[in-house]
Design an enzyme around this catalytic site. Structure first.
Site, short mmCIF file in Angstrom:
data_model
loop_
_atom_site.label_atom_id
_atom_site.label_comp_id
_atom_site.label_asym_id
_atom_site.label_seq_id
_atom_site.Cartn_x
_atom_site.Cartn_y
_atom_site.Cartn_z
N ASP A 84 -10.09 1.24 -4.77
CA ASP A 84 -8.82 1.56 -3.47
C ASP A 84 -7.89 2.69 -3.80
OD1 ASP A 84 -6.60 0.75 -1.15
OD2 ASP A 84 -7.25 -1.21 -1.50
N ASN A 119 -9.76 5.24 1.67
CA ASN A 119 -8.73 5.44 1.22
C ASN A 119 -8.88 6.01 -0.46
OD1 ASN A 119 -7.33 2.66 0.44
ND2 ASN A 119 -9.28 2.01 0.72
N GLU A 127 0.82 -1.33 -0.15
CA GLU A 127 -0.23 0.44 -0.07
C GLU A 127 0.71 1.30 0.31
OE1 GLU A 127 -2.21 1.43 -0.10
OE2 GLU A 127 -4.30 0.69 -0.62
#
Length: 287
Positions: A200, A152, A15
């Site tokens: 995301d 996100n 991430e």
């Protein structure tokens, strides 16, 4: 478009990619493995941290910020010493998730109920206990939003008058106006839900289009400023998590990803792809 993995490393939950233009270095994290990673000059360096980490962002003064479960810390890259900057979200059982710095070098941090166990296993999300916080360079914390599920995407328009922000629990990307006092206006649904996975992390290109990673969708969506799908970029990973523009001309798109039950060979890799439009640069923490 040809894609390649930038290192052999495979994350459990990759991430937060960040491209540092002054050093031509790529920063990212593996949340579940508690790792902060940097690729610079072809060399991969890994910092093992004591807690789950959702972002790894260099600071103007030479160290870096890491957003750990217990707070936002400064990480000395040479000694690996951690110094607490602030506790943005005091709610027990929450952890950081999305984090980016705006053009003023202030950190924006979205938090959520922790969904990762001590061994990296998935835990259920049972409440919308997350928030969005802004951390100024003097460590002052301002709460901006409450009641978030899975925050996100954090992207700002050129004028700094609007922020794009997503909640994966809703399957939706929102727009908020940024008011004169720094608080946010009401959420305006901008894009979603969509059949190709959930939203995301994202990156914005120089034309104001947003490239959104689609969890369980095996693709990126390039979205127009009005919120329409411009193109779909197919990916050889099941769960892309975020992306960032990098390289000397900001035309290399780096894409983080996570492991998945499908066990595709590149799941968890950081992918690189050359694109036809440059992106906007990342901003270091100004403190």
């Amino acid at each position: 478009m040809s894609l390649s993995a930038v290192t052999p490393h495979r994350a459990r939950l990759g991430e937060g990619p960040f491209w540092d233009a002054p050093t031509q270095a790529l920063y990212w994290v593996d949340i579940a493995a508690r790792q902060a990673l940097r690729l610079m000059g072809g060399q991969l360096q890994v910092w093992q941290l004591p807690e789950h980490v959702s972002a790894f962002i260099p600071c103007e003064r030479g160290d870096a910020l890491v957003t750990l479960s217990s707070g936002v810390y400064r990480l000395d890259l040479a000694t690996e010493a951690l110094t607490l900057l602030c506790v943005a979200d005091p709610k027990a059982g929450n952890r950081g998730n999305e984090a980016r710095c705006d053009a003023q070098g202030r950190l924006w941090l979205g938090t959520m109920q922790n969904n990762i166990g001590e061994q990296g296993e998935d835990l259920p999300i049972t409440r919308r206990s997350g928030g969005l916080f802004r951390i100024d360079t003097d460590a002052t914390v301002t709460r901006l939003l409450n009641g978030l599920g899975i925050p996100n995407t954090l992207l700002w328009n050129e004028a700094g008058s609007q922020v794009h922000f997503g909640d994966s629990m809703d399957g939706t990307l929102y727009q908020h106006s940024i008011q004169a006092d720094g608080q946010l206006g009401a959420a305006q649904a901008w894009f979603g839900p969509h059949t190709r996975g959930g939203p995301d992390g994202s990156a914005m290109d120089a034309e104001g289009f947003i490239w959104n990673a689609r969890w369980d969708g095996s693709c990126l969506l390039r979205l127009t400023p009005s919120g329409a799908v411009d193109r779909i970029i197919e990916l050889p990973v099941s769960r892309p998590t975020s992306c960032v523009f990098g390289g000397p001309e900001l035309t290399t798109l780096y894409i983080t990803s996570a492991a998945s039950p499908l066990n595709h060979p590149l799941d968890g890799a950081v992918l690189a792809i050359e694109v036809d439009v440059p992106g906007k640069p990342c901003h270091r923490f100004a403190g």
